[in-house]
Scaffold this motif. Structure first.
Motif, PDB file in Angstrom:
ATOM      1  N   VAL A  44       7.048  -2.493   3.005  1.00  0.00           N
ATOM      2  CA  VAL A  44       8.037  -3.180   2.188  1.00  0.00           C
ATOM      3  C   VAL A  44       7.308  -4.162   1.268  1.00  0.00           C
ATOM      4  O   VAL A  44       6.360  -4.834   1.673  1.00  0.00           O
ATOM      5  N   ASP A  45       7.747  -4.191   0.025  1.00  0.00           N
ATOM      6  CA  ASP A  45       7.228  -5.136  -0.964  1.00  0.00           C
ATOM      7  C   ASP A  45       7.822  -6.503  -0.641  1.00  0.00           C
ATOM      8  O   ASP A  45       9.030  -6.633  -0.458  1.00  0.00           O
ATOM      9  N   VAL A  46       7.005  -7.520  -0.572  1.00  0.00           N
ATOM     10  CA  VAL A  46       7.486  -8.838  -0.163  1.00  0.00           C
ATOM     11  C   VAL A  46       8.409  -9.502  -1.179  1.00  0.00           C
ATOM     12  O   VAL A  46       9.063 -10.479  -0.845  1.00  0.00           O
ATOM     13  N   THR A  47       8.488  -8.945  -2.378  1.00  0.00           N
ATOM     14  CA  THR A  47       9.429  -9.518  -3.345  1.00  0.00           C
ATOM     15  C   THR A  47      10.866  -9.173  -2.973  1.00  0.00           C
ATOM     16  O   THR A  47      11.795  -9.830  -3.429  1.00  0.00           O
ATOM     17  N   GLY A  48      11.045  -8.123  -2.161  1.00  0.00           N
ATOM     18  CA  GLY A  48      12.382  -7.704  -1.771  1.00  0.00           C
ATOM     19  C   GLY A  48      13.109  -6.916  -2.840  1.00  0.00           C
ATOM     20  O   GLY A  48      14.285  -6.635  -2.718  1.00  0.00           O
ATOM     21  N   GLU A  49      12.401  -6.541  -3.905  1.00  0.00           N
ATOM     22  CA  GLU A  49      13.039  -5.820  -5.006  1.00  0.00           C
ATOM     23  C   GLU A  49      13.311  -4.353  -4.690  1.00  0.00           C
ATOM     24  O   GLU A  49      14.164  -3.734  -5.308  1.00  0.00           O
ATOM     25  N   THR A  50      12.575  -3.789  -3.738  1.00  0.00           N
ATOM     26  CA  THR A  50      12.789  -2.390  -3.346  1.00  0.00           C
ATOM     27  C   THR A  50      12.995  -2.322  -1.842  1.00  0.00           C
ATOM     28  O   THR A  50      12.452  -3.150  -1.092  1.00  0.00           O
ATOM     29  N   PRO A  51      13.754  -1.340  -1.377  1.00  0.00           N
ATOM     30  CA  PRO A  51      13.968  -1.222   0.070  1.00  0.00           C
ATOM     31  C   PRO A  51      12.694  -0.752   0.769  1.00  0.00           C
ATOM     32  O   PRO A  51      11.810  -0.160   0.130  1.00  0.00           O
ATOM     33  N   PRO A  52      12.570  -0.987   2.072  1.00  0.00           N
ATOM     34  CA  PRO A  52      11.414  -0.485   2.812  1.00  0.00           C
ATOM     35  C   PRO A  52      11.313   1.032   2.687  1.00  0.00           C
ATOM     36  O   PRO A  52      12.327   1.720   2.572  1.00  0.00           O
ATOM     37  N   ARG A  53      10.079   1.542   2.707  1.00  0.00           N
ATOM     38  CA  ARG A  53       9.885   2.990   2.632  1.00  0.00           C
ATOM     39  C   ARG A  53       9.128   3.461   3.866  1.00  0.00           C
ATOM     40  O   ARG A  53       8.209   2.793   4.334  1.00  0.00           O
ATOM     41  N   GLN A  54       9.544   4.615   4.372  1.00  0.00           N
ATOM     42  CA  GLN A  54       8.911   5.194   5.546  1.00  0.00           C
ATOM     43  C   GLN A  54       7.606   5.855   5.121  1.00  0.00           C
ATOM     44  O   GLN A  54       7.582   6.670   4.207  1.00  0.00           O
ATOM     45  N   LEU A  55       6.505   5.507   5.788  1.00  0.00           N
ATOM     46  CA  LEU A  55       5.196   6.042   5.443  1.00  0.00           C
ATOM     47  C   LEU A  55       4.796   7.236   6.301  1.00  0.00           C
ATOM     48  O   LEU A  55       3.988   8.054   5.869  1.00  0.00           O
ATOM     49  N   THR A  56       5.312   7.307   7.515  1.00  0.00           N
ATOM     50  CA  THR A  56       4.914   8.372   8.432  1.00  0.00           C
ATOM     51  C   THR A  56       6.148   9.143   8.897  1.00  0.00           C
ATOM     52  O   THR A  56       7.253   8.613   8.904  1.00  0.00           O
ATOM     53  N   PRO A  57       5.956  10.410   9.292  1.00  0.00           N
ATOM     54  CA  PRO A  57       7.111  11.239   9.637  1.00  0.00           C
ATOM     55  C   PRO A  57       7.738  10.865  10.974  1.00  0.00           C
ATOM     56  O   PRO A  57       7.072  10.331  11.862  1.00  0.00           O
ATOM     57  N   SER A  58       9.001  11.174  11.117  1.00  0.00           N
ATOM     58  CA  SER A  58       9.688  11.024  12.400  1.00  0.00           C
ATOM     59  C   SER A  58       9.126  12.056  13.358  1.00  0.00           C
ATOM     60  O   SER A  58       8.706  13.136  12.959  1.00  0.00           O
ATOM     61  N   GLY A  59       9.083  11.738  14.638  1.00  0.00           N
ATOM     62  CA  GLY A  59       8.613  12.680  15.640  1.00  0.00           C
ATOM     63  C   GLY A  59       7.138  12.583  15.936  1.00  0.00           C
ATOM     64  O   GLY A  59       6.661  13.174  16.894  1.00  0.00           O
ATOM     65  N   ALA A  60       6.381  11.863  15.142  1.00  0.00           N
ATOM     66  CA  ALA A  60       4.950  11.672  15.389  1.00  0.00           C
ATOM     67  C   ALA A  60       4.710  10.193  15.651  1.00  0.00           C
ATOM     68  O   ALA A  60       5.407   9.337  15.115  1.00  0.00           O
ATOM     69  N   THR A  61       3.748   9.894  16.495  1.00  0.00           N
ATOM     70  CA  THR A  61       3.383   8.505  16.744  1.00  0.00           C
ATOM     71  C   THR A  61       2.284   8.103  15.771  1.00  0.00           C
ATOM     72  O   THR A  61       1.253   8.759  15.704  1.00  0.00           O
ATOM     73  N   ALA A  62       2.530   7.048  15.035  1.00  0.00           N
ATOM     74  CA  ALA A  62       1.579   6.587  14.027  1.00  0.00           C
ATOM     75  C   ALA A  62       0.848   5.348  14.531  1.00  0.00           C
ATOM     76  O   ALA A  62       1.430   4.483  15.184  1.00  0.00           O
ATOM     77  N   GLU A  63      -0.425   5.291  14.218  1.00  0.00           N
ATOM     78  CA  GLU A  63      -1.237   4.128  14.544  1.00  0.00           C
ATOM     79  C   GLU A  63      -2.066   3.770  13.320  1.00  0.00           C
ATOM     80  O   GLU A  63      -2.746   4.623  12.751  1.00  0.00           O
ATOM     81  N   LEU A  64      -1.989   2.528  12.918  1.00  0.00           N
ATOM     82  CA  LEU A  64      -2.785   2.058  11.789  1.00  0.00           C
ATOM     83  C   LEU A  64      -4.229   1.898  12.245  1.00  0.00           C
ATOM     84  O   LEU A  64      -4.510   1.174  13.199  1.00  0.00           O
TER      85      LEU A  64
END
Length: 80
Positions: A44-64
Motif C-alpha cells: 500500500v502506498d502510504v499516501t492512501g491515494e490508491t487501495p492496497p494491492r495483492q502481490l502474491t497469489p491466494s493459496g500459496a504461502t509468501a515469505e519476504l
C-alpha cells in the motif's frame, strides 16, 4: 491528529507482519486471512491515494526474503 489507517484488513489475525519498502513510500504487509498460516503479501502506498494491492497469489504461502536499495521497486519473495 495526523494518524490514519492504511488498510482495512479484517482477516484471521489482521496485519501481523509489515516492512517498509526501500522506496520509503510503500508499506508491504503479510495477511493470513483464513487462519491457516497461508500468508499473502500486499503493498500500500502510504499516501492512501490508491487501495492496497495483492502481490502474491491466494493459496500459496509468501515469505519476504529481501529488498535492495539498488532497485527500490522490487522485492524478493519465496512462495510455497
Amino acid at each position: 491528529d495526523q494518524a490514519r489507517p492504511l488498510t482495512d484488513e479484517r482477516g484471521a489475525g489482521g496485519v501481523r507482519h509489515f516492512f517498509w519498502a526501500c522506496d520509503n513510500a510503500t508499506l508491504v504487509y503479510a495477511v493470513d486471512s483464513d487462519g491457516n498460516e497461508t500468508w499473502r503479501l500486499f503493498a500500500v502506498d502510504v499516501t492512501g491515494e490508491t487501495p492496497p494491492r495483492q502481490l502474491t497469489p491466494s493459496g500459496a504461502t509468501a515469505e519476504l526474503l529481501g529488498m535492495s536499495d539498488a532497485d527500490p521497486s522490487a522485492i524478493l519473495v519465496s512462495l510455497t
